[in-house]
Scaffold this motif. Structure first.
Motif, PDB file in Angstrom:
ATOM      1  N   ILE A 142       0.852  -1.189   0.000  1.00  0.00           N
ATOM      2  CA  ILE A 142       0.000   0.000   0.000  1.00  0.00           C
ATOM      3  C   ILE A 142       0.887   1.238   0.000  1.00  0.00           C
ATOM      4  O   ILE A 142       1.746   1.393   0.874  1.00  0.00           O
ATOM      5  CB  ILE A 142      -0.922   0.018   1.237  1.00  0.00           C
ATOM      6  N   ARG A 143       0.684   2.111  -0.966  1.00  0.00           N
ATOM      7  CA  ARG A 143       1.411   3.386  -1.004  1.00  0.00           C
ATOM      8  C   ARG A 143       0.495   4.452  -0.409  1.00  0.00           C
ATOM      9  O   ARG A 143      -0.687   4.540  -0.758  1.00  0.00           O
ATOM     10  CB  ARG A 143       1.802   3.738  -2.428  1.00  0.00           C
ATOM     11  N   ILE A 144       1.092   5.251   0.478  1.00  0.00           N
ATOM     12  CA  ILE A 144       0.317   6.250   1.208  1.00  0.00           C
ATOM     13  C   ILE A 144       1.015   7.598   1.056  1.00  0.00           C
ATOM     14  O   ILE A 144       2.175   7.754   1.463  1.00  0.00           O
ATOM     15  CB  ILE A 144       0.206   5.862   2.703  1.00  0.00           C
ATOM     16  N   PRO A 145       0.335   8.580   0.472  1.00  0.00           N
ATOM     17  CA  PRO A 145       0.972   9.877   0.187  1.00  0.00           C
ATOM     18  C   PRO A 145       1.056  10.782   1.424  1.00  0.00           C
ATOM     19  O   PRO A 145       0.355  11.785   1.533  1.00  0.00           O
ATOM     20  CB  PRO A 145       0.070  10.477  -0.895  1.00  0.00           C
ATOM     21  N   VAL A 146       1.923  10.389   2.370  1.00  0.00           N
ATOM     22  CA  VAL A 146       2.160  11.185   3.571  1.00  0.00           C
ATOM     23  C   VAL A 146       3.671  11.287   3.810  1.00  0.00           C
ATOM     24  O   VAL A 146       4.438  10.472   3.308  1.00  0.00           O
ATOM     25  CB  VAL A 146       1.474  10.578   4.824  1.00  0.00           C
ATOM     26  N   GLN A 147       4.059  12.265   4.598  1.00  0.00           N
ATOM     27  CA  GLN A 147       5.467  12.404   4.991  1.00  0.00           C
ATOM     28  C   GLN A 147       5.727  11.758   6.344  1.00  0.00           C
ATOM     29  O   GLN A 147       6.845  11.383   6.652  1.00  0.00           O
ATOM     30  CB  GLN A 147       5.822  13.884   5.057  1.00  0.00           C
ATOM     31  N   HIS A 148       4.676  11.672   7.163  1.00  0.00           N
ATOM     32  CA  HIS A 148       4.807  11.174   8.534  1.00  0.00           C
ATOM     33  C   HIS A 148       3.820  10.026   8.753  1.00  0.00           C
ATOM     34  O   HIS A 148       2.645  10.149   8.395  1.00  0.00           O
ATOM     35  CB  HIS A 148       4.518  12.296   9.540  1.00  0.00           C
ATOM     36  N   TRP A 149       4.297   8.950   9.359  1.00  0.00           N
ATOM     37  CA  TRP A 149       3.431   7.807   9.612  1.00  0.00           C
ATOM     38  C   TRP A 149       2.229   8.189  10.469  1.00  0.00           C
ATOM     39  O   TRP A 149       1.149   7.628  10.306  1.00  0.00           O
ATOM     40  CB  TRP A 149       4.229   6.675  10.273  1.00  0.00           C
ATOM     41  N   ARG A 150       2.384   9.148  11.360  1.00  0.00           N
ATOM     42  CA  ARG A 150       1.264   9.550  12.227  1.00  0.00           C
ATOM     43  C   ARG A 150       0.120  10.185  11.425  1.00  0.00           C
ATOM     44  O   ARG A 150      -0.982  10.349  11.938  1.00  0.00           O
ATOM     45  CB  ARG A 150       1.756  10.476  13.336  1.00  0.00           C
ATOM     46  N   GLN A 151       0.381  10.548  10.164  1.00  0.00           N
ATOM     47  CA  GLN A 151      -0.654  11.147   9.308  1.00  0.00           C
ATOM     48  C   GLN A 151      -1.520  10.105   8.608  1.00  0.00           C
ATOM     49  O   GLN A 151      -2.514  10.455   7.984  1.00  0.00           O
ATOM     50  CB  GLN A 151       0.001  12.024   8.235  1.00  0.00           C
ATOM     51  N   VAL A 152      -1.150   8.834   8.687  1.00  0.00           N
ATOM     52  CA  VAL A 152      -1.878   7.786   7.973  1.00  0.00           C
ATOM     53  C   VAL A 152      -3.306   7.691   8.521  1.00  0.00           C
ATOM     54  O   VAL A 152      -3.520   7.560   9.727  1.00  0.00           O
ATOM     55  CB  VAL A 152      -1.151   6.428   8.091  1.00  0.00           C
ATOM     56  N   ARG A 153      -4.279   7.743   7.611  1.00  0.00           N
ATOM     57  CA  ARG A 153      -5.698   7.696   7.976  1.00  0.00           C
ATOM     58  C   ARG A 153      -6.470   6.817   6.974  1.00  0.00           C
ATOM     59  O   ARG A 153      -5.982   6.489   5.901  1.00  0.00           O
ATOM     60  CB  ARG A 153      -6.324   9.098   7.951  1.00  0.00           C
ATOM     61  N   LYS A 154      -7.687   6.573   7.316  1.00  0.00           N
ATOM     62  CA  LYS A 154      -8.609   5.791   6.497  1.00  0.00           C
ATOM     63  C   LYS A 154      -8.699   6.374   5.081  1.00  0.00           C
ATOM     64  O   LYS A 154      -8.805   7.583   4.893  1.00  0.00           O
ATOM     65  CB  LYS A 154      -9.995   5.813   7.156  1.00  0.00           C
ATOM     66  N   GLY A 155      -8.642   5.465   4.087  1.00  0.00           N
ATOM     67  CA  GLY A 155      -8.869   5.843   2.701  1.00  0.00           C
ATOM     68  C   GLY A 155      -7.752   6.619   2.029  1.00  0.00           C
ATOM     69  O   GLY A 155      -7.936   7.117   0.923  1.00  0.00           O
ATOM     70  N   MET A 156      -6.592   6.713   2.657  1.00  0.00           N
ATOM     71  CA  MET A 156      -5.497   7.515   2.090  1.00  0.00           C
ATOM     72  C   MET A 156      -4.606   6.731   1.139  1.00  0.00           C
ATOM     73  O   MET A 156      -3.856   7.315   0.377  1.00  0.00           O
ATOM     74  CB  MET A 156      -4.611   8.068   3.210  1.00  0.00           C
TER      75      MET A 156
END
Length: 179
Positions: A142-156
């Motif tokens: 899964i690729r998630i367009p965030v810089q910080h893991w704490r930003q990971v949320r549903k549907g991202m």
């Protein structure tokens, strides 16, 4: 961009006389599937900055066999919180990951891994495949367009790979076991 890879443990034995679920080992097919997935991970040049895994026997054995197929050590860090964890518990763990880690591999159990993949994915064909079934020894990237893991949320996220052992070797499926 962060990359989260989820690996469900390989097929375990229900016939082994162990006292606790935590101590169940892999069966022969599971060991073969794990080596096959390890080779495919190497062939596709999957790399990980950090590997965190459940300390259950079937996960440890899965990683031993995946490592054999992969051809180089993965250096897992074992965390009891992953054992049969809910998607919310797994997401809490992800939020704790240091930001220097770009590519994280989590190795654990269903239904938590499947539910986490479905929670994070924003849609797409591979999400639909995960929703049908997340077999043992299967990898979801899964690729998630965030810089910080704490930003990971549903549907991202976006599921970019869903690799099942049976797709690599038909003798390794279908997997009727839901454990």
């Amino acid at each position: 961009m962060k990359t989260l890879t989820l690996l469900r443990h390989a097929k375990s034995s229900w016939n082994d006389p162990v006292a606790a679920d935590f101590d169940r080992p892999l069966n022969k097919r599971g060991r073969r599937a794990a080596r096959t997935i390890g080779r495919e991970m190497k062939n596709r040049e999957l790399r990980f900055d950090r590997v965190i895994a459940s300390p259950a026997v079937r996960v440890i054995e899965t990683l031993d066999d995946v490592t054999e197929g992969y051809g180089s050590p993965l250096h897992p860090q074992y965390d009891r919180r992953i054992y049969l964890a809910s998607p919310a518990a797994l997401l809490d763990l992800i939020h704790e990951i240091d930001d220097e880690t770009e590519r994280l591999l989590l190795v654990g159990h269903n239904p938590g891994l499947e539910q986490l993949a479905l929670l994070l994915a924003d849609g797409g064909e591979l999400r639909d495949e995960v929703a049908v079934k997340y077999p043992t020894a299967t990898v979801a990237e899964i690729r998630i367009p965030v810089q910080h893991w704490r930003q990971v949320r549903k549907g991202m996220g976006n599921i970019v790979r869903f690799i099942r052992p049976r797709d690599l070797d038909p003798t390794l499926g279908p997997d009727e076991d839901t454990h």
